[in-house]
Enzyme design. Structure first.
Site, short mmCIF file in Angstrom:
data_model
loop_
_atom_site.label_atom_id
_atom_site.label_comp_id
_atom_site.label_asym_id
_atom_site.label_seq_id
_atom_site.Cartn_x
_atom_site.Cartn_y
_atom_site.Cartn_z
N ASP A 77 11.63 4.73 -53.24
CA ASP A 77 12.47 3.69 -53.83
C ASP A 77 12.31 2.31 -54.39
O ASP A 77 12.74 2.15 -54.95
CB ASP A 77 13.39 3.39 -52.78
CG ASP A 77 15.12 4.34 -52.37
OD1 ASP A 77 14.54 5.42 -53.21
OD2 ASP A 77 15.16 4.85 -51.12
N GLU A 82 9.32 3.99 -57.04
CA GLU A 82 9.65 3.80 -57.63
C GLU A 82 11.32 4.17 -59.31
O GLU A 82 11.17 5.16 -60.30
CB GLU A 82 10.02 6.35 -57.58
CG GLU A 82 8.36 6.63 -56.62
CD GLU A 82 8.14 7.71 -56.58
OE1 GLU A 82 7.14 9.09 -56.37
OE2 GLU A 82 9.39 8.01 -55.56
N GLY A 128 14.70 -4.57 -57.42
CA GLY A 128 16.37 -5.90 -58.18
C GLY A 128 16.62 -4.97 -58.83
O GLY A 128 18.50 -4.94 -58.60
N VAL A 139 21.08 2.89 -53.44
CA VAL A 139 19.91 3.46 -54.41
C VAL A 139 21.05 4.86 -54.06
O VAL A 139 20.64 6.50 -52.84
CB VAL A 139 19.32 3.89 -52.79
CG1 VAL A 139 17.70 4.71 -54.04
CG2 VAL A 139 17.99 2.84 -52.88
N ASN A 189 22.91 7.59 -53.37
CA ASN A 189 24.02 7.91 -51.98
C ASN A 189 24.24 6.67 -50.59
O ASN A 189 25.04 6.41 -49.98
CB ASN A 189 23.81 9.12 -51.55
CG ASN A 189 22.33 9.43 -50.73
OD1 ASN A 189 21.13 9.42 -51.55
ND2 ASN A 189 21.78 9.52 -49.37
N TYR A 190 22.83 6.17 -50.50
CA TYR A 190 22.28 4.90 -49.48
C TYR A 190 22.91 4.09 -50.22
O TYR A 190 22.51 3.43 -51.23
CB TYR A 190 21.10 5.51 -48.90
CG TYR A 190 21.14 6.41 -47.78
CD1 TYR A 190 21.43 5.84 -46.86
CD2 TYR A 190 20.51 7.52 -47.71
CE1 TYR A 190 21.78 6.18 -45.24
CE2 TYR A 190 20.68 7.72 -46.24
CZ TYR A 190 20.66 7.67 -45.10
OH TYR A 190 21.00 8.25 -43.96
N HIS A 245 15.68 13.50 -41.67
CA HIS A 245 14.79 12.79 -42.70
C HIS A 245 14.45 11.55 -41.96
O HIS A 245 15.28 10.58 -40.46
CB HIS A 245 15.36 12.63 -43.96
CG HIS A 245 16.78 11.15 -43.45
ND1 HIS A 245 17.91 12.30 -42.95
CD2 HIS A 245 17.11 10.38 -44.31
CE1 HIS A 245 19.23 11.32 -43.12
NE2 HIS A 245 18.42 10.34 -43.30
N HIS A 287 15.69 9.99 -38.54
CA HIS A 287 17.72 9.42 -38.30
C HIS A 287 17.85 11.05 -38.37
O HIS A 287 17.59 11.52 -39.20
CB HIS A 287 17.97 9.80 -39.70
CG HIS A 287 19.13 9.03 -39.94
ND1 HIS A 287 20.24 8.83 -41.04
CD2 HIS A 287 20.35 9.76 -39.69
CE1 HIS A 287 21.38 8.60 -40.58
NE2 HIS A 287 21.38 9.97 -39.63
#
Length: 669
Positions: A293, A296, A300, A374, A376-377, A427, A589
């Site tokens: 995350d 890629e 920031g 990010v 959905n999270y 995950h 998780h």
């Protein structure tokens, strides 16, 4: 450019804009350039006087020519104008993906006849209610497309414009996307699966009347206990500077502790360096889900504005953050970083049962935090400094589970049902932390310590003697370590120069209280893509070119070819060196139905605490509480149970901190 700007301060909008303007004037970037990040060259800037201008590097792409460059430059200062340095070619596939690039390819996909036809087979015809998240494809590129800048799409459908955009996955449908030409190259269609029949909204009142909650007010009548000068913060003997970068988001620089008038360094730098999220499900619309995350996408530009909710309580100091967006414009994230104090229960306490006297001190901590959204999270990162010299990082995970569709009557193999025809895959989340220690100076050593039973019966006649066994990690070949709570294992970061009154090296202790391992077969793409998750702590000798644990450009990189596992091959000496430590926080998780449709916060973190750094408990000078909740004499002469604990990052209460800026934030992704 003001003369008092420090080298470690975040880049200003003017600095970003002046360098971008120079880059735009170069014909090689073409008519439709895209950008991915600008950052200060910290190792060069550190030695410069304030106000001289700062060395930076920027990434720019020409998608029409399948070309990309890393450009070095200088911002303007009191004695110089902004200028460009060198242009180094970069593999055009590999710069990170900006939010703007993601939005462009998502819109192009909604206009694609290939996707329109595939959705029509599922009864979906209103493309305005369709969302496409372009996902990184590193390690899963189709062989015939290996030279193209690619993404793949997860497809979602909303029943209404204000529906939860992640509640209804369109299962079995995988568009393969070209980020440069903005086209759907092909569609993988694994068959029609019924859509979720149940809504996933989580707004107030959706699932019934809100419960009654008594007000909880956090007040500091005399104002906060910290002082801020630009980006320098002092609090309770601590001093540090706040930084912010495109790749890592919040960075702490030069963390020191004032020990009786002596400024003693602890950390030169601290940041969350990378985040890797592998999904462990063979489902055709889930098996490609493997994301760096930060490398890629970038922490920031994904930083959320903290005025969009109630993330901090009390007397707050906010800092705006600035990032370069994908089109070369300055993105302002209003209130991107939060600084505030919290009550944190008991610091220390003892009741003298012989005299009936009690001594108790309440703990407070200074919290420096930011949130990144990010897709959905949502991830919160909270650095906390304590009055006893300890430092903690807490990562809070919340937001919406990334789910997949499942056919009627099927049971998930690698996940849990959370709604009709909706499963949440198993995950993991890995957070690679970068710590540049400076414990009592720049030269340190890493020592691993574990408990052992004393086997010598003469020394252990009763069988209960234990000893702590230290092992110096002498070189990088030994410096991939595993946590082990069964052996009470921890690490000491020792000064190579200073000792305490017991003739031991002064040190800080590093503990990883909970972490996991990767559950994937050796040799799998998941395992080879991020080999650093195979250990819980790495150590390297400082090298300014080794900035990111997954390598400089992990997007569409060759798997297992770059980053820390490649650096370790140099086997540099670590005893008495400038060290960089890379703790790996991993959480496994396995979803619960109670985490749907929005996930209560989950926690993971690390702790640094003084270990022979001070002569004795450094918090002996903390005064008794003067809170109105503590009766007179409660600290001395009673058991002191009257003080309420207000310390929490409460997401449900009103925020009483004064906002430094009144504009709306732009940080939610």
């Amino acid at each position: 450019m003001t003369a008092d700007r420090r080298w470690s301060d975040p880049l200003t909008p003017d600095e970003i804009a002046e360098v971008v303007a120079l880059v735009r004037a170069d014909v090689r970037i073409g008519a439709n350039p895209r950008f991915w990040g600008i950052a200060v060259e910290e190792h060069l800037a550190r030695s410069l006087a304030d106000g001289q201008g700062r060395p930076v590097r920027l990434v720019v792409m020409n998608p029409d020519a399948h070309a990309a460059w890393e450009v070095t430059a200088w911002t303007s200062g009191i004695d110089r104008s902004a200028s460009l340095g060198g242009w180094s070619a970069v593999d055009a596939k590999r710069p990170g993906v900006s939010s703007e690039e993601a939005r462009m390819i998502a819109q192009a996909a909604r206009n694609s006849p290939l996707l329109i036809d595939a959705l029509a087979k599922r009864g979906i015809t209103d493309m305005s209610l369709v969302s496409i998240d372009p996902e990184s494809i590193t390690g899963f590129e189709p062989e015939d497309l290996i030279d193209r800048r690619l993404s793949w799409g997860t497809v979602w459908y909303r029943e209404t414009p204000d529906d939860n955009g992640y509640a209804r996955p369109v299962a079995g449908l995988v568009p393969i996307l070209d980020l440069e030409t903005l086209e759907v190259i092909r569609i993988e269609d694994h068959g029609v699966i019924p859509m979720a029949s149940e809504g996933g909204n989580f707004r107030s009142g959706t699932w019934g009347e809100d419960r009654a909650v008594a007000p909880l007010e956090i007040t500091q009548p005399d104002g906060p206990g910290f002082a801020v000068d630009g980006h320098t913060v002092t609090w309770q003997n601590w001093s540090f500077r706040i930084g912010f970068t495109h790749r890592e988001g919040l960075v702490l620089h030069d963390v020191t502790y004032d020990d009786a008038g002596t400024e003693r360094p602890v950390l030169r730098r601290a940041s969350v360096n990378e985040m890797y999220v592998p999904y462990l499900d063979a489902d055709p619309t889930a098996y490609r889900k493997n994301f760096f995350d930060w490398g890629e996408y970038g922490a920031g530009p994904l930083t959320s504005s903290l005025e969009l909710g109630c993330d901090c309580l009390g007397e707050i100091r906010y800092f705006d953050a600035y990032a370069l967006d994908g089109m070369g414009e300055v993105k302002t994230i209003v209130n991107g970083i939060c600084l505030h104090e919290e009550d944190h229960s008991i610091l220390w306490k003892h009741v003298n049962t012989r005299t009936g006297e009690a001594d108790v001190r309440r703990s407070r901590r200074l919290v420096i935090s930011f949130f990144a959204t990010v897709a959905n999270y949502d991830y919160g990162f909270y650095w906390s400094l304590y009055q006893d010299g300890a430092i903690e990082l807490e990562v809070k995970l919340t937001g919406i589970l990334s789910v997949s569709g499942i056919d009627d009557g099927q049971k998930p193999l690698s996940g849990r049902m959370v709604s009709p025809n909706v499963q949440a895959p198993i995950h993991q989340h890995y957070f690679a932390i970068r710590l540049d220690p400076a414990v009592d100076g720049p030269l340190n050593r890493l020592v691993e310590v574990h408990a052992e039973v004393v086997e010598d019966e003469e020394l252990n006649p009763y069988g209960n003697a234990v000893t702590m066994v230290p092992t110096v990690i002498a070189s990088e070949a030994q410096a991939g370590r595993l946590a082990d709570p069964t052996r009470a294992l921890h690490w000491r970061i020792e000064s190579a120069d200073r000792t305490n009154r017991f003739h031991e090296p002064t040190a800080y202790r590093l503990s990883l209280p909970n972490t996991t391992r990767l559950f994937a077969k050796p040799g799998s793409t998941v395992e080879r893509k991020a080999p650093f998750v195979g250990k819980h702590l790495w150590a390297t000798a400082y090298d300014p070119q080794e900035r990111f644990i997954a390598g400089e450009y992990p997007n569409q990189a060759p798997v297992s070819a770059e980053g820390i596992t490649a650096w370790q091959e140099a086997d540099r000496a670590l005893d008495g060196a400038e060290l960089v430590l890379w703790p790996i926080l991993g959480t496994h998780h396995s979803p619960r139905p109670e985490e749907w449709p929005i996930m209560p916060v989950a926690h993971i973190g690390l702790r640094l605490e003084p270990d022979g750094f001070f002569t004795r408990n450094p918090s002996l000078d903390v005064p008794p509480s003067t809170s109105a909740h503590c009766a007179p004499g409660m600290d001395h002469g009673s058991h002191g149970h009257g003080s309420h604990d207000h310390g929490s990052h409460d997401h449900g209460s009103h925020d009483h901190g004064a906002h430094d800026d009144g504009a709306h934030g732009h940080g939610s992704h």
